[in-house]
Motif scaffolding. Structure first.
Motif, PDB file in Angstrom:
ATOM      1  N   HIS A 164     -14.980   1.827  -1.741  1.00  0.00           N
ATOM      2  CA  HIS A 164     -13.605   2.218  -2.000  1.00  0.00           C
ATOM      3  C   HIS A 164     -12.879   1.112  -2.755  1.00  0.00           C
TER       4      HIS A 164
ATOM      5  N   TYR B 105      -8.851  -0.218  -3.368  1.00  0.00           N
ATOM      6  CA  TYR B 105      -7.507  -0.125  -2.804  1.00  0.00           C
ATOM      7  C   TYR B 105      -6.487  -0.518  -3.866  1.00  0.00           C
TER       8      TYR B 105
ATOM      9  N   PRO C 248       4.013  10.817   2.889  1.00  0.00           N
ATOM     10  CA  PRO C 248       2.722  11.028   2.210  1.00  0.00           C
ATOM     11  C   PRO C 248       2.672  12.267   1.316  1.00  0.00           C
TER      12      PRO C 248
ATOM     13  N   ARG D 139       1.825  12.087  -2.640  1.00  0.00           N
ATOM     14  CA  ARG D 139       0.731  12.849  -3.254  1.00  0.00           C
ATOM     15  C   ARG D 139       1.250  13.736  -4.392  1.00  0.00           C
TER      16      ARG D 139
ATOM     17  N   PRO E 182      -9.649  12.804  -4.693  1.00  0.00           N
ATOM     18  CA  PRO E 182      -9.258  12.482  -3.323  1.00  0.00           C
ATOM     19  C   PRO E 182      -8.592  11.108  -3.241  1.00  0.00           C
TER      20      PRO E 182
ATOM     21  N   ASP F 115      -6.410   8.628  -0.496  1.00  0.00           N
ATOM     22  CA  ASP F 115      -5.942   8.400   0.862  1.00  0.00           C
ATOM     23  C   ASP F 115      -4.696   7.525   0.792  1.00  0.00           C
TER      24      ASP F 115
ATOM     25  N   LEU G  37      -2.488   5.106   2.517  1.00  0.00           N
ATOM     26  CA  LEU G  37      -2.637   4.236   3.679  1.00  0.00           C
ATOM     27  C   LEU G  37      -1.304   3.803   4.255  1.00  0.00           C
TER      28      LEU G  37
ATOM     29  N   VAL H 138      -2.792   2.891  -1.516  1.00  0.00           N
ATOM     30  CA  VAL H 138      -3.709   4.030  -1.497  1.00  0.00           C
ATOM     31  C   VAL H 138      -5.145   3.539  -1.607  1.00  0.00           C
ATOM     32  N   ARG H 139      -6.054   4.421  -1.198  1.00  0.00           N
ATOM     33  CA  ARG H 139      -7.485   4.136  -1.298  1.00  0.00           C
ATOM     34  C   ARG H 139      -8.139   5.278  -2.058  1.00  0.00           C
TER      35      ARG H 139
END
Length: 171
Positions: A48, A50, A77, A81, A100, A102, A104, A113-114
């Motif tokens: 991943h 970051y 969130p 997004r 995708p 994520d 965080l 984000v990841r």
């Protein structure tokens, strides 16, 4: 004519093998035989990346009557997004919209984000040149009047979370 009788010794012996003899080869040169149903096996190690992103507005929101109202408000969130999707869709189309991500952490307009390591370059390139506009009331702290231009700025990028003191990503 009578059939020839088969010898019992010839009937019990297996047919001669056409495969080369590997008993004399070192272990590193011997072929590994897979089970009959397995065509290929592999191990996927997910790496991943970051990102520390900052939502910026053009021009920055200011309210001379009440300076505290122009301060940062936490983004949720879903809003994050929905603000990350347009630059990725503009850069990569539906592939970017489906990337995708994520979320965080969010603190004010800063977002961490990841993404999958293979998507890191695409995320950075998509954020680099994008400027969009949103309704002022949709994003906390942008005011209520009209459309506001927004963009993302990549503040930091790191390959591992928590490596060292984290200053390259969270500093």
């Amino acid at each position: 004519m009578a059939p020839l009788p088969l010898s019992t010794a010839a009937a019990t012996q297996p047919p001669p093998s056409t495969a080369p003899d590997t008993s004399q080869l070192p272990p590193s040169k011997k072929r590994k035989t897979a089970s009959p149903g397995t065509l290929h096996t592999s191990t996927i190690r997910t790496q991943h990346t970051y990102f520390h992103l900052r939502l910026t507005t053009i021009p920055p929101p200011t309210n001379p009557a009440n300076p505290a109202s122009a301060g940062p408000k936490d983004l949720d969130p879903l809003t994050i997004r929905s603000l990350l999707t347009p630059p990725l869709q503009a850069y990569l189309g539906l592939t970017g919209a489906g990337m995708p991500i994520d979320v965080l952490k969010s603190e004010g307009r800063d977002v961490w984000v990841r993404v999958h390591g293979l998507d890191a370059r695409a995320l950075q390139a998509g954020m680099a040149g994008w400027v969009g506009s949103v309704e002022g009331g949709l994003v906390p702290g942008l005011g209520e009047e009209g459309r506001v231009k927004v963009s993302w700025r990549v503040v930091g990028k790191g390959g591992r979370l928590g490596l060292g003191d984290g200053s390259e990503l969270f500093g």
